[in-house]
Design a protein around this motif. Structure first.
Motif, PDB file in Angstrom:
ATOM      1  N   TYR A  42       0.837  -1.209   0.000  1.00 23.12           N
ATOM      2  CA  TYR A  42       0.000   0.000   0.000  1.00 23.12           C
ATOM      3  C   TYR A  42       0.870   1.257   0.000  1.00 23.12           C
ATOM      4  CZ  TYR A  42      -2.499   3.724   2.548  1.00 23.12           C
ATOM      5  OH  TYR A  42      -2.992   4.928   2.971  1.00 23.12           O
ATOM      6  N   ALA A  43       1.938   1.268   0.801  1.00 22.29           N
ATOM      7  CA  ALA A  43       2.826   2.431   0.887  1.00 22.29           C
ATOM      8  C   ALA A  43       3.556   2.644  -0.441  1.00 22.29           C
ATOM      9  CB  ALA A  43       3.833   2.243   2.025  1.00 22.29           C
ATOM     10  N   SER A  46       1.222   4.030  -2.973  1.00 20.95           N
ATOM     11  CA  SER A  46       0.850   5.418  -2.667  1.00 20.95           C
ATOM     12  C   SER A  46       1.963   6.387  -3.018  1.00 20.95           C
ATOM     13  CB  SER A  46       0.548   5.601  -1.183  1.00 20.95           C
ATOM     14  OG  SER A  46      -0.279   4.591  -0.723  1.00 20.95           O
ATOM     15  N   VAL A  47       3.204   5.938  -2.874  1.00 17.18           N
ATOM     16  CA  VAL A  47       4.336   6.849  -2.865  1.00 17.18           C
ATOM     17  C   VAL A  47       5.052   6.909  -4.220  1.00 17.18           C
ATOM     18  CG1 VAL A  47       6.696   6.349  -2.117  1.00 17.18           C
ATOM     19  CG2 VAL A  47       5.028   7.269  -0.479  1.00 17.18           C
ATOM     20  N   ALA A  50       4.486   9.948  -6.582  1.00 15.76           N
ATOM     21  CA  ALA A  50       3.897  11.048  -5.826  1.00 15.76           C
ATOM     22  C   ALA A  50       4.828  12.270  -5.818  1.00 15.76           C
ATOM     23  CB  ALA A  50       3.617  10.604  -4.393  1.00 15.76           C
ATOM     24  N   GLU A  54       3.021  15.280  -1.439  1.00 11.55           N
ATOM     25  CA  GLU A  54       2.176  14.088  -1.210  1.00 11.55           C
ATOM     26  C   GLU A  54       2.943  13.020  -0.440  1.00 11.55           C
ATOM     27  OE1 GLU A  54      -0.343  14.481  -5.421  1.00 11.55           O
ATOM     28  OE2 GLU A  54       1.356  13.116  -5.230  1.00 11.55           O
ATOM     29  N   PHE A  58       2.322  11.710   3.432  1.00  6.19           N
ATOM     30  CA  PHE A  58       2.034  10.291   3.678  1.00  6.19           C
ATOM     31  C   PHE A  58       2.933   9.756   4.795  1.00  6.19           C
ATOM     32  CE2 PHE A  58       2.949   5.787   3.059  1.00  6.19           C
ATOM     33  CZ  PHE A  58       1.680   5.249   2.946  1.00  6.19           C
ATOM     34  N   ASN A  64       2.072   5.652   9.585  1.00  7.49           N
ATOM     35  CA  ASN A  64       2.938   5.339   8.448  1.00  7.49           C
ATOM     36  C   ASN A  64       4.412   5.481   8.810  1.00  7.49           C
ATOM     37  OD1 ASN A  64       0.746   4.814   6.834  1.00  7.49           O
ATOM     38  ND2 ASN A  64       0.625   6.898   6.029  1.00  7.49           N
TER      39      ASN A  64
ATOM     40  N   GLU B 123      -2.022  -0.403 -10.678  1.00  7.84           N
ATOM     41  CA  GLU B 123      -2.556   0.512  -9.658  1.00  7.84           C
ATOM     42  C   GLU B 123      -1.764   1.824  -9.648  1.00  7.84           C
ATOM     43  OE1 GLU B 123      -5.255  -0.307  -7.994  1.00  7.84           O
ATOM     44  OE2 GLU B 123      -5.283   1.614  -6.924  1.00  7.84           O
TER      45      GLU B 123
END
Lengths: 126, 126
Positions: A42-43, A46-47, A50, A54, A58, A64, B123
């Motif tokens: 997930y990290a 997300s990263v 980014a 952002e 995070f 986190n 994703e």
């Protein structure tokens, strides 16, 4: 047939005298990372890609930041244990072997300290 | 003691590669790739903590085609090592040690690693 003497069996250290601790540490750190695996994916998702704002917001979230420190420390430890075995298996010059193992240990420690300081820096907005 | 006429076990170059042996050395090889990638991860948090300019410089390197290929290879290695690591832990616990279990889990690990890598990058890209 049993070739090992009773004292060796009682000590339960295997044929090399040590190594059981290393074996367990490798498994234990693997299990810790297994528990964190879903968060790590997930990290990463997300990263990657980014912006600076952002990505830092995070990592600045306490949950986190804590998991990032836990994961980086565990993975560096697991990595140094694994690389040590690879070096011990394939490097047949004793001096070079010891030097490389030492380099890996120091490298993992330095990398870990740098990463933890960087994450705390982001988390506390210095 | 004469050592020149003693029987030898088959050499690696003569032995036909099997799924089990190839996946075994791949586990070690992906471990080395992941360790190298950890250096990049540590550099990434340091760049993030050093401010937007440093971070953009890091991203410029990372988004170079070679950097992107390295990241895809690294995530593939991550998922392979993760899934095959679970396989190793199950073996340590005494499960799947027969030929059928070793092969079935081996194919599952390879398929799972490719699928999870594709899914994660899907994703990221969307």
């Amino acid at each position: 047939m049993k070739f090992r003497n009773p004292l060796a069996t009682a000590r339960n250290h295997g044929s090399a005298g040590d190594g059981v601790e290393h074996w367990w540490a490798q498994r234990f750190s693997a299990i810790v990372m297994l528990v964190l695996a879903a968060w790590v994916v997930y990290a990463l998702v997300s990263v990657i890609g980014a912006t600076h704002a952002e990505a830092s917001s995070f990592l600045a979230q306490p949950f986190n930041a804590a998991l990032a420190i836990l994961f980086l420390a565990t993975s560096l430890y697991h990595s140094r244990l694994g690389l040590q075995v690879v070096i011990e298996d394939y490097i047949h010059h004793r001096g070079l072997e010891l030097a490389l193992v030492l380099l890996v240990k120091v490298g993992a420690l330095v990398g870990g300290v740098l990463a933890v300081v960087a994450i705390l820096n982001i988390a506390f907005g210095a | 003691m004469a050592t020149d006429n003693r029987p030898l076990s088959p050499h690696l170059q003569i032995y036909r590669p099997q799924l089990t042996s190839v996946l075994s050395i791949t586990h070690r090889f992906t471990g080395i790739i992941l360790s190298a990638g950890l250096i990049a991860v540590v550099l990434w948090v340091i760049a993030l903590a050093s401010g937007p300019e440093q971070y953009d410089r890091f991203l410029a390197v990372a988004s170079h085609p070679a950097g992107l290929i390295a990241m895809v290879v690294w995530t593939l290695a991550l998922f392979y090592h993760l899934l095959n690591g679970i396989r190793h832990l199950l073996w340590d616990a005494g499960w799947l040690l027969d030929l059928k279990g070793a092969y079935a889990s081996g194919y599952m690990v390879v398929t799972g690693a490719v699928l999870l890598t594709a899914l994660s990058w899907w994703e990221v890209m969307t």
